[in-house]
Write an enzyme that holds these catalytic residues in place. Structure first.
Site, PDB file in Angstrom:
ATOM      1  N   ILE A 171      15.959  -3.691   9.713  1.00 51.77           N
ATOM      2  CA  ILE A 171      15.670  -2.294   9.354  1.00 51.77           C
ATOM      3  C   ILE A 171      15.408  -1.445  10.605  1.00 51.77           C
ATOM      4  O   ILE A 171      15.342  -0.227  10.521  1.00 51.77           O
ATOM      5  CB  ILE A 171      14.479  -2.165   8.356  1.00 51.77           C
ATOM      6  CG1 ILE A 171      13.224  -2.871   8.870  1.00 51.77           C
ATOM      7  CG2 ILE A 171      14.878  -2.671   6.977  1.00 51.77           C
ATOM      8  CD1 ILE A 171      11.978  -2.621   8.018  1.00 51.77           C
ATOM      9  N   LEU A 177      -4.224 -18.943   1.333  1.00 50.48           N
ATOM     10  CA  LEU A 177      -4.982 -20.060   0.780  1.00 50.48           C
ATOM     11  C   LEU A 177      -4.129 -21.091   0.027  1.00 50.48           C
ATOM     12  O   LEU A 177      -4.195 -22.290   0.316  1.00 50.48           O
ATOM     13  CB  LEU A 177      -6.081 -19.515  -0.149  1.00 50.48           C
ATOM     14  CG  LEU A 177      -6.891 -20.590  -0.878  1.00 50.48           C
ATOM     15  CD1 LEU A 177      -7.708 -21.408   0.102  1.00 50.48           C
ATOM     16  CD2 LEU A 177      -7.799 -19.950  -1.931  1.00 50.48           C
ATOM     17  N   PHE A 189     -13.330 -20.558   4.256  1.00 49.43           N
ATOM     18  CA  PHE A 189     -13.881 -19.487   5.090  1.00 49.43           C
ATOM     19  C   PHE A 189     -15.113 -18.856   4.436  1.00 49.43           C
ATOM     20  O   PHE A 189     -15.044 -17.765   3.878  1.00 49.43           O
ATOM     21  CB  PHE A 189     -12.827 -18.413   5.362  1.00 49.43           C
ATOM     22  CG  PHE A 189     -11.628 -18.895   6.144  1.00 49.43           C
ATOM     23  CD1 PHE A 189     -11.742 -19.896   7.099  1.00 49.43           C
ATOM     24  CD2 PHE A 189     -10.372 -18.340   5.924  1.00 49.43           C
ATOM     25  CE1 PHE A 189     -10.634 -20.332   7.831  1.00 49.43           C
ATOM     26  CE2 PHE A 189      -9.260 -18.766   6.643  1.00 49.43           C
ATOM     27  CZ  PHE A 189      -9.389 -19.767   7.591  1.00 49.43           C
ATOM     28  N   TYR A 239      -2.384  -3.815   9.023  1.00 51.80           N
ATOM     29  CA  TYR A 239      -1.327  -4.092   8.046  1.00 51.80           C
ATOM     30  C   TYR A 239      -1.474  -3.164   6.829  1.00 51.80           C
ATOM     31  O   TYR A 239      -0.514  -2.534   6.379  1.00 51.80           O
ATOM     32  CB  TYR A 239      -1.391  -5.569   7.610  1.00 51.80           C
ATOM     33  CG  TYR A 239      -0.654  -5.834   6.336  1.00 51.80           C
ATOM     34  CD1 TYR A 239       0.728  -5.909   6.319  1.00 51.80           C
ATOM     35  CD2 TYR A 239      -1.345  -5.959   5.124  1.00 51.80           C
ATOM     36  CE1 TYR A 239       1.407  -6.104   5.134  1.00 51.80           C
ATOM     37  CE2 TYR A 239      -0.668  -6.162   3.945  1.00 51.80           C
ATOM     38  CZ  TYR A 239       0.707  -6.233   3.956  1.00 51.80           C
ATOM     39  OH  TYR A 239       1.373  -6.410   2.783  1.00 51.80           O
ATOM     40  N   SER A 290       0.521  -2.951  -1.074  1.00 52.83           N
ATOM     41  CA  SER A 290      -0.478  -4.027  -1.070  1.00 52.83           C
ATOM     42  C   SER A 290      -1.858  -3.516  -1.439  1.00 52.83           C
ATOM     43  O   SER A 290      -2.217  -2.367  -1.130  1.00 52.83           O
ATOM     44  CB  SER A 290      -0.519  -4.622   0.333  1.00 52.83           C
ATOM     45  OG  SER A 290      -1.624  -5.476   0.479  1.00 52.83           O
ATOM     46  N   LEU A 330      16.431 -12.351   8.475  1.00 59.49           N
ATOM     47  CA  LEU A 330      16.094 -13.781   8.468  1.00 59.49           C
ATOM     48  C   LEU A 330      15.008 -14.127   9.491  1.00 59.49           C
ATOM     49  O   LEU A 330      14.952 -15.253   9.981  1.00 59.49           O
ATOM     50  CB  LEU A 330      17.348 -14.657   8.675  1.00 59.49           C
ATOM     51  CG  LEU A 330      18.456 -14.470   7.629  1.00 59.49           C
ATOM     52  CD1 LEU A 330      19.671 -15.337   7.955  1.00 59.49           C
ATOM     53  CD2 LEU A 330      17.948 -14.830   6.225  1.00 59.49           C
ATOM     54  N   LYS A 339       1.079   0.053   5.222  1.00 64.50           N
ATOM     55  CA  LYS A 339       1.548   0.251   3.839  1.00 64.50           C
ATOM     56  C   LYS A 339       1.166   1.645   3.335  1.00 64.50           C
ATOM     57  O   LYS A 339       1.946   2.318   2.659  1.00 64.50           O
ATOM     58  CB  LYS A 339       0.977  -0.832   2.920  1.00 64.50           C
ATOM     59  CG  LYS A 339       1.521  -2.217   3.203  1.00 64.50           C
ATOM     60  CD  LYS A 339       2.989  -2.314   2.815  1.00 64.50           C
ATOM     61  CE  LYS A 339       3.593  -3.652   3.174  1.00 64.50           C
ATOM     62  NZ  LYS A 339       5.011  -3.768   2.819  1.00 64.50           N
ATOM     63  N   PHE A 380      -1.633  -7.507  -5.500  1.00 64.54           N
ATOM     64  CA  PHE A 380      -2.827  -8.237  -5.105  1.00 64.54           C
ATOM     65  C   PHE A 380      -2.327  -9.566  -4.491  1.00 64.54           C
ATOM     66  O   PHE A 380      -1.335  -9.545  -3.784  1.00 64.54           O
ATOM     67  CB  PHE A 380      -3.829  -8.325  -6.267  1.00 64.54           C
ATOM     68  CG  PHE A 380      -4.616  -7.016  -6.367  1.00 64.54           C
ATOM     69  CD1 PHE A 380      -3.970  -5.825  -6.685  1.00 64.54           C
ATOM     70  CD2 PHE A 380      -5.965  -6.963  -6.053  1.00 64.54           C
ATOM     71  CE1 PHE A 380      -4.660  -4.608  -6.688  1.00 64.54           C
ATOM     72  CE2 PHE A 380      -6.663  -5.759  -6.064  1.00 64.54           C
ATOM     73  CZ  PHE A 380      -6.009  -4.581  -6.382  1.00 64.54           C
TER      74      PHE A 380
HETATM   75  C1  WQD Z   1      -7.610 -15.843  -0.002  1.00 63.02           C
HETATM   76  C2  WQD Z   1      -9.046 -16.369   0.008  1.00 63.02           C
HETATM   77  C3  WQD Z   1     -10.018 -16.423   2.213  1.00 63.02           C
HETATM   78  C4  WQD Z   1      -7.209 -19.427   3.817  1.00 63.02           C
HETATM   79  C5  WQD Z   1      -3.949 -11.681   2.469  1.00 63.02           C
HETATM   80  C6  WQD Z   1      -3.776 -10.357   3.159  1.00 63.02           C
HETATM   81  C7  WQD Z   1      -3.381  -9.329   2.151  1.00 63.02           C
HETATM   82  C8  WQD Z   1      -2.170  -9.780   1.351  1.00 63.02           C
HETATM   83  C9  WQD Z   1      -2.340 -11.150   0.792  1.00 63.02           C
HETATM   84  C10 WQD Z   1       0.040  -9.140   1.964  1.00 63.02           C
HETATM   85  C11 WQD Z   1      -9.981 -15.586   0.931  1.00 63.02           C
HETATM   86  C12 WQD Z   1      -9.844 -17.835   1.682  1.00 63.02           C
HETATM   87  C13 WQD Z   1      -7.883 -18.532   2.995  1.00 63.02           C
HETATM   88  C14 WQD Z   1      -7.891 -20.613   4.252  1.00 63.02           C
HETATM   89  C15 WQD Z   1      -9.828 -19.924   2.978  1.00 63.02           C
HETATM   90  N1  WQD Z   1      -1.002  -9.835   2.161  1.00 63.02           N
HETATM   91  N2  WQD Z   1      -9.161 -18.769   2.594  1.00 63.02           N
HETATM   92  N3  WQD Z   1      -9.166 -20.815   3.807  1.00 63.02           N
HETATM   93  O1  WQD Z   1      -6.882 -12.607   2.745  1.00 63.02           O
HETATM   94  O2  WQD Z   1      -7.000 -12.260   0.232  1.00 63.02           O
HETATM   95  O3  WQD Z   1      -4.986 -11.572   1.501  1.00 63.02           O
HETATM   96  O4  WQD Z   1      -2.736 -12.041   1.806  1.00 63.02           O
HETATM   97  O5  WQD Z   1       0.173  -8.170   1.272  1.00 63.02           O
HETATM   98  O6  WQD Z   1      -3.142  -8.159   2.818  1.00 63.02           O
HETATM   99  O7  WQD Z   1      -4.982  -9.987   3.788  1.00 63.02           O
HETATM  100  O8  WQD Z   1      -5.381 -13.947   1.149  1.00 63.02           O
HETATM  101  O9  WQD Z   1      -4.709 -16.291   0.886  1.00 63.02           O
HETATM  102  O10 WQD Z   1      -5.460 -15.497   3.165  1.00 63.02           O
HETATM  103  O11 WQD Z   1      -7.146 -15.724   1.335  1.00 63.02           O
HETATM  104  O12 WQD Z   1     -10.993 -20.164   2.617  1.00 63.02           O
HETATM  105  O13 WQD Z   1      -7.345 -21.436   5.004  1.00 63.02           O
HETATM  106  O14 WQD Z   1      -9.000 -17.697   0.552  1.00 63.02           O
HETATM  107  O15 WQD Z   1     -11.220 -16.290   2.939  1.00 63.02           O
HETATM  108  O16 WQD Z   1     -11.262 -15.588   0.315  1.00 63.02           O
HETATM  109  P1  WQD Z   1      -6.191 -12.577   1.453  1.00 63.02           P
HETATM  110  P2  WQD Z   1      -5.606 -15.412   1.689  1.00 63.02           P
END
Ligand code: WQD
Length: 327
Positions: free
Chosen positions: A52, A189, A207, A140, A116, A33, A144, A168
């Site tokens: 774990i 995002l 970003f 990270y 991942s 948790l 994996k 993904f």
């Molecule tokens: C998506 C897109 C950002 C936030 C991450 C991990 C990956 C996996 C999934 C676990 C990108 C853009 C994001 C914001 C933005 N994790 N963005 N403003 O980085 O593809 O993957 O989560 O397994 O390992 O790295 O996902 O959702 O952070 O970003 O513009 O406030 O949204 O630059 O293009 P990401 P995300």
């Protein structure tokens, strides 16, 4: 089937648990948790609270005998892993090795890993298939990959059989509306955009809008969490029927930009979403899109809920009550 989910109280784990319960499996959930929620636990599952990192606690649960162990217990913030690699080494690598060793000791031979797309790093070509080189660019992603490599060793040395599922970008909520537990302090995002739509945050920071993509913003492959859950059920059946170890990508095979996500959220929620373009986030590739042909071929898996509107609508259903609260 008797199925144990480590990390089964988290965002993905609760959806996976629901899929196994719905088809009549006996489900156990082992979770500390730390980010998972007690309210996410399904009444018909058995809950074992533990970490774990605690080998004795793991041994106590695994000695009960399970047909399959699904390992979703991990820290997952790629950015944080670069600042605090020791935290990720301890939980994601040492914790996973505890779990794998305990499975081997208790004769549990079927193992499913939440892996991942982060194992691939900067894409050399698109769409990314499983033959793509694995050169993680964040710690990270390395954790994996390290677990996958250990699974391969335990398969050779101890007869463990495993499926590694390389997700993904997991997104969306159960379309039937049964899941309501929100992630705390989200950084991804879609939850951040939802927090803006529901008045919990003032604006979304984009970003970077100077990538070599159609609209200049980052493109990702968003895969619905209910589709991910279905893949775990298929992976469990694959192992139950004595089939080979396999590593597969799980993605929608469709790229969506940050701008497409924000625009769809405005359209579907009817809420204004203030945005501000800031610099690129270090380590972010321009575009990631999966090939999931192997998952289709080997597991018969295909995404059904991973279209943009279903992802945004199913997520909004969970955030909308908060929007009402915030006026
Ligand atoms: C998506 C897109 C950002 C936030 C991450 C991990 C990956 C996996 C999934 C676990 C990108 C853009 C994001 C914001 C933005 N994790 N963005 N403003 O980085 O593809 O993957 O989560 O397994 O390992 O790295 O996902 O959702 O952070 O970003 O513009 O406030 O949204 O630059 O293009 P990401 P995300």
């Amino acid at each position: 089937m008797k199925t144990l989910l480590c990390g089964g109280a988290g965002y993905i784990g609760t959806h996976v648990a629901m899929a196994f319960l719905e088809r009549g499996d006996e489900v156990g959930i082992f979770d500390n948790l730390s980010s998972g929620l007690r309210t996410n636990l399904h009444k018909s599952s058995r809950f074992f609270e533990g970490s774990i990192l605690d080998r004795a606690a793991l041994d106590a649960v695994l000695s009960e005998g399970w047909d399959v162990v699904i390992h979703l217990a991990a820290f997952k913030a790629a950015g944080e892993s670069m600042l605090d690699p020791a935290k990720y080494a301890q939980n994601n690598i040492s914790g996973s090795l505890n779990l794998i060793a305990s499975c081997a000791e208790h004769g549990i031979r079927r193992f499913i890993l939440s892996s991942s797309a982060a194992v691939y790093g900067e894409p050399a070509y698109l769409p990314i298939d499983e033959k793509h080189p694995t050169r993680p660019e964040n710690y990270y992603g390395y954790t994996k990959l390290a677990i996958e490599e250990n699974l391969a060793w335990f398969a050779t040395l101890k007869g463990l059989r495993y499926v590694s599922l390389r997700y993904f970008n997991a997104a969306g909520y159960d379309p039937s509306g049964k899941m309501t537990g929100l992630e705390r302090n989200p950084a991804n995002l879609i939850p951040v955009v939802m927090e803006v739509a529901s008045g919990m945050r003032s604006k979304i920071q984009v970003f970077g809008d100077d990538y070599a993509t159609e609209d200049g913003t980052g493109v990702r492959d968003y895969v619905h969490v209910t589709d991910l859950a279905d893949a775990h059920v298929r992976a469990a059946d694959h192992l139950y029927h004595g089939r080979d170890c396999v590593i597969v990508n799980l993605g929608s095979e469709t790229g969506l930009s940050v701008r497409q996500i924000i625009d769809a959220t405005r359209r579907i929620t009817g809420r204004p979403i203030a945005e501000e373009t800031v610099g690129r986030r270090p380590g972010d590739p321009a575009k990631l899109v999966a090939s999931s042909a192997k998952a289709k071929e080997i597991l018969g898996w295909q995404s059904r809920y991973s279209d943009l509107d279903t992802i945004i609508e199913s997520t909004w259903r969970v955030y909308e009550p908060l929007a009402r609260k915030n006026g």
